[in-house]
Design an enzyme around this catalytic site. Structure first.
Site, PDB file in Angstrom:
ATOM      1  N   SER A 262      -5.075  -9.038   3.412  1.00  0.00           N
ATOM      2  CA  SER A 262      -4.008  -8.268   2.771  1.00  0.00           C
ATOM      3  C   SER A 262      -4.105  -6.798   3.170  1.00  0.00           C
ATOM      4  O   SER A 262      -5.100  -6.354   3.741  1.00  0.00           O
ATOM      5  CB  SER A 262      -4.128  -8.381   1.254  1.00  0.00           C
ATOM      6  OG  SER A 262      -5.267  -7.651   0.830  1.00  0.00           O
ATOM      7  N   LYS A 263      -3.059  -6.077   2.832  1.00  0.00           N
ATOM      8  CA  LYS A 263      -3.034  -4.651   3.124  1.00  0.00           C
ATOM      9  C   LYS A 263      -4.182  -3.956   2.400  1.00  0.00           C
ATOM     10  O   LYS A 263      -4.769  -3.011   2.908  1.00  0.00           O
ATOM     11  CB  LYS A 263      -1.691  -4.073   2.680  1.00  0.00           C
ATOM     12  CG  LYS A 263      -1.574  -2.605   2.987  1.00  0.00           C
ATOM     13  CD  LYS A 263      -0.176  -2.102   2.815  1.00  0.00           C
ATOM     14  CE  LYS A 263      -0.122  -0.777   2.065  1.00  0.00           C
ATOM     15  NZ  LYS A 263      -1.218   0.140   2.316  1.00  0.00           N
ATOM     16  N   ARG A 264      -4.506  -4.462   1.209  1.00  0.00           N
ATOM     17  CA  ARG A 264      -5.591  -3.858   0.434  1.00  0.00           C
ATOM     18  C   ARG A 264      -6.929  -3.949   1.155  1.00  0.00           C
ATOM     19  O   ARG A 264      -7.742  -3.043   1.071  1.00  0.00           O
ATOM     20  CB  ARG A 264      -5.709  -4.512  -0.942  1.00  0.00           C
ATOM     21  CG  ARG A 264      -4.693  -3.967  -1.904  1.00  0.00           C
ATOM     22  CD  ARG A 264      -5.328  -3.640  -3.246  1.00  0.00           C
ATOM     23  NE  ARG A 264      -4.630  -4.371  -4.288  1.00  0.00           N
ATOM     24  CZ  ARG A 264      -5.071  -5.475  -4.826  1.00  0.00           C
ATOM     25  NH1 ARG A 264      -6.246  -5.987  -4.474  1.00  0.00           N
ATOM     26  NH2 ARG A 264      -4.358  -6.094  -5.734  1.00  0.00           N
TER      27      ARG A 264
END
Ligand code: GLU
Length: 505
Positions: A262-264
């Protein structure tokens, strides 16, 4: 049936920046198309106006330009099946929705969001399907007149597919093999919304794949659950014969632990998950991109190609044309591919090493300019040649050469402690006298002369040169000192040494 020309498509929804997993999907489509002498289309699936993000489409197009993935047809290119933006194809979809309604494969439903919510409350795990649809407000339960009246009154209805119960639906997947799903788990998905006169993803996707003569649907694993419905739709339309073959690609997994990348993860571990930098138009948040972080497009491509596919040979560096030659869906793995960011850096360094001094100099020149410095091209090339193999990114060259453009304003404490000895204060002025008579451009000559002098004096070679380095560079780093002073020139070298002698004494 005659062999059809391979035609594949990348069909993003413009809901934000393109995730690196989407880039891999596009890449595999590209490799597959080129391998088989086929076409790759770019179709923009923008029928969900709620999720539309301005700028996303341009971003997608620019990303592929940077990466060198070329489309044969589609948005921004044109082609026989234009338009390729789904929001411009409303009239086409309407006709096909009507076809399904007329044939009894679909029905109109008038249930309001509030009514549906009631059902969810009443019935655990409620879904609109064969077991519940007869208690809904739809064209199966209302009279024909009532339906017409509601439509004439402008009531907002949706069109749902009428999924037959108790049927095993087979999806043949080129990567996963045969996947069988019972129709009882499917709901009567919404295919069309009268409110915005647009189809949903499912209908538009199938109609367009058919009309655009798509032969293979290569997409992320997250779309596998939609595939049985898509198979049903092909059947309802009578297009089963030309239904594309499916290939669902494995997930990209987090660098560590379970779950999807994910972007996180990128924010947390400090790597980009988008090809280009992206500014969220709503929040103004900036996300880093591979391009701006200094990755070469070829390195990014090479890295992504091997995330979930292996060429079957013991090598890791492949050009795009080699990837095309070697690519096959049979060698795509079923298991998720772990995103190994260090590997990506490694690829970049490998590609950096393959580039000529000229290529790297041209890439570095604008970075230097940004730092506010001008430099003659040949001189810059010389500077670049000295440090290029120390770094994995062109962007990092600046940190290796900054002192060649900006005199040190302070002296690294650790270096001074270790390298600037009491005797340095007398040895360095002597060295400067030796250098005085030399032409700084004669790097080898100067080295010989200075070494001979050091020996004649019985000084310690490392001791003298390290102190000289601290005085000129400000720290114990950088290439050969004779190269450095050649670049700086006499005046600057003397000025730096003078200042160092004052500060360090
Ligand atoms: N619009 C879908 C997406 O955003 C396309 C999925 C497919 O390729 O069928 O990925």
């Amino acid at each position: 049936m005659a062999e059809r020309k391979v035609r594949v498509r990348f069909a993003p929804s413009p809901t934000g920046a393109l995730h690196i997993g989407g880039v891999r999907t596009a890449l595999y489509n590209y490799l597959f198309a080129k391998k088989h002498g086929g076409d790759l289309l770019l179709r923009i699936e923008d029928t969900d106006s709620q999720r539309f993000v301005p700028g996303a489409e341009d971003y997608i197009i620019e990303s592929f330009k940077w990466l060198g993935i070329k489309f044969d047809e589609g948005v921004g290119i044109g082609g026989d099946h234009a338009p390729y933006r789904q929001s411009e194809r409303r009239d086409i979809y309407k006709k096909y929705v009507q076809q399904l309604l007329d044939a009894g494969y679909a029905y109109m439903a008038f249930d309001t969001p509030a009514e549906l919510e009631e059902k969810h409350k009443e019935i655990p795990n409620f879904q609109y399907d064969a077991h519940t649809r007869m208690s809904g407000i739809n064209s199966l339960t209302l009279s024909k007149e009532e339906v017409e009246k509601r439509v004439a009154n402008g009531e907002k209805y949706v069109v749902r597919i009428k999924v037959q119960p108790d049927e095993d639906i087979e999806v043949d997947d080129l990567i996963r093999g045969k996947v069988v799903i019972n129709s009882n788990v499917l709901d009567d998905k919404v295919l069309y919304k009268a409110a915005d006169e647009l189809p949903t993803y499912h209908l538009a996707n199938i109609v367009d794949d058919h009309l655009m003569e798509i032969t293979h649907v290569i997409r992320g694993e997250e779309w596998l659950p939609s595939a049985p419905l898509h198979v049903l739709l092909y059947r309802c339309f009578g297009w089963a014969d030309t239904m594309p073959k499916f290939a669902h690609l494995p997930l990209l997994l987090k660098p560590e632990g379970n779950g999807k990348l994910s972007k996180r993860d990128g924010d947390r571990l400090g790597f980009p998950v988008f090809p280009l930098q992206w500014k969220d138009p709503k929040t103004g948040d900036m996300s880093s991109g591979y391009r701006e972080s200094g990755y070469f497009p070829e390195a990014t491509i090479n890295f992504l190609a091997l995330l979930g596919w292996n060429p079957g040979i013991d090598r890791e560096i492949f050009s795009m044309s080699e990837l095309i030659d070697l690519f096959s869906l049979e060698r795509v793995s079923k298991a998720g591919a772990r995103f190994d960011f260090e590997k990506c850096k490694w690829f970049n360094k490998e590609y950096m090493m393959m580039k000529s001094d000229d290529e790297i100099t041209k890439l570095f020149a604008p970075i230097l300019e940004e730092k506010g410095h001008a430099c003659d091209y040949d001189k810059l090339k010389y500077i670049v040649s000295l440090v290029r193999n120390r770094v994995s990114f062109v962007n990092d060259i600046w940190n290796e050469v900054n002192y060649m453009f900006e005199a040190p304003t302070e002296y690294d404490e650790k270096s001074v402690k270790k390298r600037w000895k009491p005797e340095s204060s007398t040895q360095i002025p002597e060295l400067m006298q030796v250098l005085e008579g030399l032409d700084f451009a004669n790097v080898e000559e100067n080295e010989k002369t200075v070494l001979a002098w050091i020996e004649s004096k019985g000084y310690n070679l490392g001791g003298v040169m390290n102190a000289f380095r601290v005085a000129v560079v400000g720290a114990a780093r950088g290439p050969q000192m004779f190269d450095i002073i050649n670049i700086l020139g006499k005046e600057e070298t003397y000025a730096r040494v003078k200042r160092a002698l004052e500060v360090l004494k």
